[in-house]
Design a protein around this motif. Structure first.
Motif: not given
Length: 413
Positions: A7, A9, A15
């Motif tokens: 992921e 951010i 996200i």
């Protein structure tokens, strides 16, 4: 875990589910009224299943009187809000973000389909290997017109947010209007919108601020920015890095790096064999930019193998891998990258053998593949260049006929 599946951010807390993004490509799939179509939406429904963490649309124009191609989508009011909602919902049920790229072509618009061209300065576009100047000299934008365009960028942004898109990208690269303001080659103004880099950057900063004012702090706003214009007297690498610093301080969420204009098409032109093997066309530049900003960076241009993609992310030189044309011929590309069922995504196009036409194929051949995806057909790697060209030519003719009819009607009213 594969680093490409990690992921990311963004500064505002949003996200992205992984590091693969579909960069913007021109789809040219609106109807004749510049509205989204089921075919366009179906293409995004297919890509939403591709596994990519981020999809960025092709040019959504902010003004119906300033379009790049005959079938660009235009969003300047809420008339088509239901179709826009359907487009935004194409990623529903997935972990994919869908951002709308918004744009104004300025002088870099087809003169055959625009009654007039407007730009920072009266510098005509050159075509045919930069030897031939287009017939239409752009009209110089007045300050009031500049402010109207800034407002139009913000207006389009809030409509797209209301429709359900999960972010906005300002097209500030490839020689379109924002890029024209930044470049000393196309911006020779003597007022506060030209001259020094601070003045030439004023337009993009004000566009960003006005959009941010409308959409709020929690809605992602990114930009596509040239590393350089790759032409004499144009926007330089050093200037680009200063603009990166400025936009980072302003709080922009994602900076996508590309390069070139349609006079000097570094984003899709010929390259040295060493550059092709390296794949990431603008990697040298982004390594420098990484040292001057903490804003997430996306790099688009040349990525074709999973090994190079992984290496680029693992080295922390960039945060998001931008992929464009391979999405048009490998619509399941994200999943194929993650499960390693395909290692190479090299693209080849069919050409006509006529140089003047084949320069267009880097765009229109892929548009035709996107159309096939939207029609729920498989991409056709044997698609004839001549077939693609004649269909595109008809769209131009059709647009001109519609424009003439509108003018006649308006005169009679």
């Amino acid at each position: 875990m594969n680093v490409l599946q990690e992921e990311k951010i963004l500064p505002n807390g949003v996200i992205l589910s992984n590091r693969i993004a579909k960069s913007a490509m021109s789809e040219n799939l609106s109807n004749k009224h510049h509205e989204p179509t089921p075919i366009l939406i179906n293409a995004y429904k297919t890509w939403a299943q591709s596994g990519a963490g981020l999809l960025i649309t092709g040019n959504i124009m902010i003004d119906s009187e300033a379009i790049g191609e005959p079938r660009n989508v235009v969003v300047k009011n809420r008339k088509n809000i239901e179709m826009l909602k359907e487009w935004a919902e194409s990623v529903k049920g997935t972990n994919t973000n869908l951002w709308a790229q918004i744009n104004h072509p300025g002088r870099q618009a087809m003169e055959q389909i625009n009654s007039s061209l407007k730009a920072p300065s009266a510098v005509p576009l050159k075509t045919g290997g930069r030897k031939k100047t287009t017939k239409k000299v752009p009209k110089v934008l007045s300050e009031s017109e500049i402010l109207e365009i800034i407002e139009a960028f913000a207006n389009t942004s809030i409509i797209l947010k209301e429709a359900g898109f999960s972010g906005i990208q300002i097209h500030g690269a490839h020689g379109y209007l924002v890029s024209q303001f930044l470049s000393p080659y196309t911006n020779i103004r003597k007022d506060k919108w030209g001259g020094t880099l601070e003045n030439r950057s004023r337009f993009v900063v004000e566009v960003y601020r006005k959009i941010r004012e409308r959409v709020g702090e929690n809605f992602p706003v990114g930009i596509k920015l040239n590393s350089s214009d790759f032409q004499k007297g144009g926007f330089s690498e050093e200037e680009s890095m200063e603009v990166v610093k400025t936009l980072s301080k302003e709080g922009i969420d994602l900076i996508e790096i590309s390069g070139g204009t349609y006079e000097a098409p570094a984003m899709m032109g010929k390259r040295k064999e060493s550059t092709i093997k390296r794949e990431a066309y603008f990697i040298d530049y982004i390594e420098k930019v990484r040292k001057i900003t903490n804003t997430p960076l996306m790099l688009t241009g040349g990525f074709r193998t999973t090994s190079v993609m992984r290496s680029a992310i693992a080295s922390n030189k960039l945060d998001i891998i931008g992929i464009a044309r391979p999405f048009a011929v490998f619509p399941n590309i994200g999943n194929e990258i993650f499960n390693e069922s395909r290692a190479n995504f090299t693209t080849k196009i069919k050409k006509t053998g006529v140089k003047a036409i084949d320069g267009m194929m880097n765009i229109i051949w892929y548009e035709s593949q996107i159309k096939r995806i939207g029609q729920r057909k498989k991409p056709n790697l044997e698609l004839s260049g001549w077939s693609v060209f004649f269909k595109y030519l008809w769209l131009i003719i059709e647009h001109k006929l519609i424009s003439k009819t509108k003018k006649k009607v308006s005169k009679n009213v």
